[in-house]
Scaffold this motif. Sequence first.
Motif, PDB file in Angstrom:
ATOM      1  N   ASP A  14       0.828  -1.202   0.000  1.00  0.00           N
ATOM      2  CA  ASP A  14       0.000   0.000   0.000  1.00  0.00           C
ATOM      3  C   ASP A  14       0.864   1.254   0.000  1.00  0.00           C
ATOM      4  OD1 ASP A  14      -2.297  -1.518  -0.028  1.00  0.00           O
ATOM      5  OD2 ASP A  14      -2.638  -1.366   2.137  1.00  0.00           O
ATOM      6  N   GLN A  15       1.923   1.230   0.808  1.00  0.00           N
ATOM      7  CA  GLN A  15       2.817   2.388   0.899  1.00  0.00           C
ATOM      8  C   GLN A  15       3.505   2.661  -0.444  1.00  0.00           C
ATOM      9  OE1 GLN A  15       5.938   2.036   3.812  1.00  0.00           O
ATOM     10  NE2 GLN A  15       6.571   4.162   3.586  1.00  0.00           N
ATOM     11  N   GLU A  16       3.994   1.613  -1.092  1.00  0.00           N
ATOM     12  CA  GLU A  16       4.648   1.786  -2.398  1.00  0.00           C
ATOM     13  C   GLU A  16       3.663   2.355  -3.417  1.00  0.00           C
ATOM     14  OE1 GLU A  16       8.002  -1.751  -2.449  1.00  0.00           O
ATOM     15  OE2 GLU A  16       5.912  -2.251  -2.950  1.00  0.00           O
ATOM     16  N   GLY A  17       2.458   1.815  -3.426  1.00  0.00           N
ATOM     17  CA  GLY A  17       1.442   2.293  -4.355  1.00  0.00           C
ATOM     18  C   GLY A  17       1.143   3.763  -4.150  1.00  0.00           C
ATOM     19  N   LEU A  20       4.137   5.904  -5.334  1.00  0.00           N
ATOM     20  CA  LEU A  20       4.218   5.967  -6.789  1.00  0.00           C
ATOM     21  C   LEU A  20       3.126   6.867  -7.360  1.00  0.00           C
ATOM     22  CD1 LEU A  20       5.011   2.218  -7.414  1.00  0.00           C
ATOM     23  CD2 LEU A  20       6.522   4.129  -7.951  1.00  0.00           C
ATOM     24  N   LEU A  21       1.920   6.768  -6.809  1.00  0.00           N
ATOM     25  CA  LEU A  21       0.829   7.632  -7.262  1.00  0.00           C
ATOM     26  C   LEU A  21       1.149   9.102  -7.005  1.00  0.00           C
ATOM     27  CD1 LEU A  21      -2.384   5.670  -6.236  1.00  0.00           C
ATOM     28  CD2 LEU A  21      -1.654   6.272  -8.552  1.00  0.00           C
ATOM     29  N   CYS A  22       1.688   9.405  -5.845  1.00  0.00           N
ATOM     30  CA  CYS A  22       2.072  10.786  -5.527  1.00  0.00           C
ATOM     31  C   CYS A  22       3.113  11.298  -6.516  1.00  0.00           C
ATOM     32  CB  CYS A  22       2.598  10.893  -4.100  1.00  0.00           C
ATOM     33  SG  CYS A  22       1.313  10.826  -2.855  1.00  0.00           S
ATOM     34  N   THR A  23       4.072  10.457  -6.846  1.00  0.00           N
ATOM     35  CA  THR A  23       5.121  10.847  -7.791  1.00  0.00           C
ATOM     36  C   THR A  23       4.531  11.176  -9.152  1.00  0.00           C
ATOM     37  OG1 THR A  23       6.778   9.493  -6.666  1.00  0.00           O
ATOM     38  CG2 THR A  23       7.234  10.074  -8.957  1.00  0.00           C
ATOM     39  N   THR A  24       3.608  10.344  -9.631  1.00  0.00           N
ATOM     40  CA  THR A  24       3.035  10.580 -10.955  1.00  0.00           C
ATOM     41  C   THR A  24       2.058  11.748 -10.955  1.00  0.00           C
ATOM     42  OG1 THR A  24       1.322   8.904 -10.605  1.00  0.00           O
ATOM     43  CG2 THR A  24       3.320   8.200 -11.731  1.00  0.00           C
ATOM     44  N   ARG A  25       1.333  11.930  -9.888  1.00  0.00           N
ATOM     45  CA  ARG A  25       0.367  13.035  -9.838  1.00  0.00           C
ATOM     46  C   ARG A  25       1.050  14.390  -9.741  1.00  0.00           C
ATOM     47  NH1 ARG A  25      -3.860  10.084  -5.847  1.00  0.00           N
ATOM     48  NH2 ARG A  25      -4.895   8.854  -7.460  1.00  0.00           N
ATOM     49  N   ARG A  26       2.121  14.455  -8.967  1.00  0.00           N
ATOM     50  CA  ARG A  26       2.866  15.711  -8.823  1.00  0.00           C
ATOM     51  C   ARG A  26       3.553  16.076 -10.128  1.00  0.00           C
ATOM     52  NH1 ARG A  26       5.217  13.929  -3.833  1.00  0.00           N
ATOM     53  NH2 ARG A  26       7.010  13.452  -5.094  1.00  0.00           N
ATOM     54  N   GLY A  27       4.173  15.063 -10.736  1.00  0.00           N
ATOM     55  CA  GLY A  27       4.896  15.297 -11.970  1.00  0.00           C
ATOM     56  C   GLY A  27       6.117  16.192 -11.786  1.00  0.00           C
ATOM     57  N   ALA A  28       6.450  16.481 -10.541  1.00  0.00           N
ATOM     58  CA  ALA A  28       7.603  17.342 -10.253  1.00  0.00           C
ATOM     59  C   ALA A  28       8.818  16.471  -9.963  1.00  0.00           C
ATOM     60  CB  ALA A  28       7.292  18.224  -9.050  1.00  0.00           C
ATOM     61  N   GLY A  29       9.959  17.088  -9.954  1.00  0.00           N
ATOM     62  CA  GLY A  29      11.177  16.359  -9.643  1.00  0.00           C
ATOM     63  C   GLY A  29      11.807  15.761 -10.883  1.00  0.00           C
ATOM     64  N   PRO A  31      12.585  13.741 -14.079  1.00  0.00           N
ATOM     65  CA  PRO A  31      11.800  13.089 -15.137  1.00  0.00           C
ATOM     66  C   PRO A  31      12.049  11.579 -15.181  1.00  0.00           C
ATOM     67  CG  PRO A  31      13.124  14.898 -16.022  1.00  0.00           C
ATOM     68  CD  PRO A  31      13.476  14.760 -14.580  1.00  0.00           C
ATOM     69  N   ILE A  32      13.233  11.168 -14.782  1.00  0.00           N
ATOM     70  CA  ILE A  32      13.553   9.738 -14.765  1.00  0.00           C
ATOM     71  C   ILE A  32      12.721   9.035 -13.695  1.00  0.00           C
ATOM     72  CG2 ILE A  32      15.374   8.043 -14.288  1.00  0.00           C
ATOM     73  CD1 ILE A  32      17.330  10.107 -15.560  1.00  0.00           C
ATOM     74  N   ARG A  33      12.623   9.641 -12.513  1.00  0.00           N
ATOM     75  CA  ARG A  33      11.832   9.068 -11.432  1.00  0.00           C
ATOM     76  C   ARG A  33      10.351   8.989 -11.836  1.00  0.00           C
ATOM     77  NH1 ARG A  33      12.913  10.711  -5.409  1.00  0.00           N
ATOM     78  NH2 ARG A  33      14.556   9.244  -5.879  1.00  0.00           N
ATOM     79  N   LEU A  34       9.869  10.025 -12.497  1.00  0.00           N
ATOM     80  CA  LEU A  34       8.481  10.047 -12.966  1.00  0.00           C
ATOM     81  C   LEU A  34       8.228   8.920 -13.958  1.00  0.00           C
ATOM     82  CD1 LEU A  34       5.673  11.295 -13.245  1.00  0.00           C
ATOM     83  CD2 LEU A  34       6.643  12.895 -14.921  1.00  0.00           C
ATOM     84  N   ARG A  35       9.124   8.762 -14.902  1.00  0.00           N
ATOM     85  CA  ARG A  35       8.982   7.713 -15.919  1.00  0.00           C
ATOM     86  C   ARG A  35       9.006   6.321 -15.274  1.00  0.00           C
ATOM     87  NH1 ARG A  35      12.898   7.437 -21.117  1.00  0.00           N
ATOM     88  NH2 ARG A  35      11.157   7.479 -22.540  1.00  0.00           N
ATOM     89  N   ARG A  36       9.918   6.117 -14.329  1.00  0.00           N
ATOM     90  CA  ARG A  36       9.996   4.817 -13.648  1.00  0.00           C
ATOM     91  C   ARG A  36       8.719   4.533 -12.870  1.00  0.00           C
ATOM     92  NH1 ARG A  36      16.154   5.450 -11.445  1.00  0.00           N
ATOM     93  NH2 ARG A  36      17.181   4.925 -13.395  1.00  0.00           N
ATOM     94  N   ALA A  37       8.187   5.548 -12.198  1.00  0.00           N
ATOM     95  CA  ALA A  37       6.931   5.381 -11.457  1.00  0.00           C
ATOM     96  C   ALA A  37       5.799   4.997 -12.407  1.00  0.00           C
ATOM     97  CB  ALA A  37       6.592   6.657 -10.694  1.00  0.00           C
ATOM     98  N   MET A  38       5.752   5.629 -13.576  1.00  0.00           N
ATOM     99  CA  MET A  38       4.724   5.314 -14.562  1.00  0.00           C
ATOM    100  C   MET A  38       4.845   3.866 -15.036  1.00  0.00           C
ATOM    101  SD  MET A  38       4.751   8.855 -16.758  1.00  0.00           S
ATOM    102  CE  MET A  38       3.669   8.234 -18.039  1.00  0.00           C
ATOM    103  N   VAL A  39       6.078   3.428 -15.252  1.00  0.00           N
ATOM    104  CA  VAL A  39       6.326   2.048 -15.701  1.00  0.00           C
ATOM    105  C   VAL A  39       5.835   1.047 -14.657  1.00  0.00           C
ATOM    106  CG1 VAL A  39       8.154   0.350 -16.169  1.00  0.00           C
ATOM    107  CG2 VAL A  39       8.244   2.618 -17.238  1.00  0.00           C
ATOM    108  N   VAL A  40       6.218   1.265 -13.405  1.00  0.00           N
ATOM    109  CA  VAL A  40       5.849   0.330 -12.339  1.00  0.00           C
ATOM    110  C   VAL A  40       4.329   0.300 -12.149  1.00  0.00           C
ATOM    111  CG1 VAL A  40       6.043  -0.131  -9.863  1.00  0.00           C
ATOM    112  CG2 VAL A  40       8.074   0.471 -11.183  1.00  0.00           C
ATOM    113  N   LEU A  41       3.699   1.459 -12.127  1.00  0.00           N
ATOM    114  CA  LEU A  41       2.244   1.510 -11.955  1.00  0.00           C
ATOM    115  C   LEU A  41       1.514   0.859 -13.124  1.00  0.00           C
ATOM    116  CD1 LEU A  41       1.679   5.056 -10.438  1.00  0.00           C
ATOM    117  CD2 LEU A  41       1.289   2.850  -9.322  1.00  0.00           C
ATOM    118  N   ALA A  42       1.978   1.109 -14.333  1.00  0.00           N
ATOM    119  CA  ALA A  42       1.341   0.498 -15.508  1.00  0.00           C
ATOM    120  C   ALA A  42       1.468  -1.021 -15.464  1.00  0.00           C
ATOM    121  CB  ALA A  42       1.948   1.062 -16.793  1.00  0.00           C
ATOM    122  N   SER A  43       2.624  -1.514 -15.056  1.00  0.00           N
ATOM    123  CA  SER A  43       2.811  -2.956 -14.936  1.00  0.00           C
ATOM    124  C   SER A  43       1.912  -3.535 -13.846  1.00  0.00           C
ATOM    125  CB  SER A  43       4.278  -3.288 -14.649  1.00  0.00           C
ATOM    126  OG  SER A  43       4.463  -4.680 -14.559  1.00  0.00           O
ATOM    127  N   ALA A  44       1.813  -2.824 -12.728  1.00  0.00           N
ATOM    128  CA  ALA A  44       0.958  -3.284 -11.631  1.00  0.00           C
ATOM    129  C   ALA A  44      -0.506  -3.330 -12.055  1.00  0.00           C
ATOM    130  CB  ALA A  44       1.129  -2.375 -10.418  1.00  0.00           C
TER     131      ALA A  44
END
Length: 76
Positions: A14-17, A20-29, A31-44
């Motif tokens: 739950d914490q990881e989810g 990752l959602l916070c990272t993608t929603r903020r879109g700040a920080g 771009p590599i971290r954002l892209r990785r978060a998108m990849v992991v969430l899409a796979s999940a």
Amino acid sequence: MVAADPVRVRRLSDQEGQQLLCTTRRGAGSPIRLRRAMVVLASADGSTVAAIARLVQADEDTIRQVIHRFNEMGMA
């Protein structure tokens, strides 16, 4: 010849989810971290490696590498 199992991210805590959602929603920080978060969430969510690669405009091997690394190291 036997096809390999599809590459999927492990079940997220739950914490990881939430992280990752916070990272993608903020879109700040980073771009590599954002892209990785998108990849992991899409796979999940059940997306295939090919679909994720199209989504983030990356090579399928890169997507597999990100998923494998997350499965081994988590959020680290």
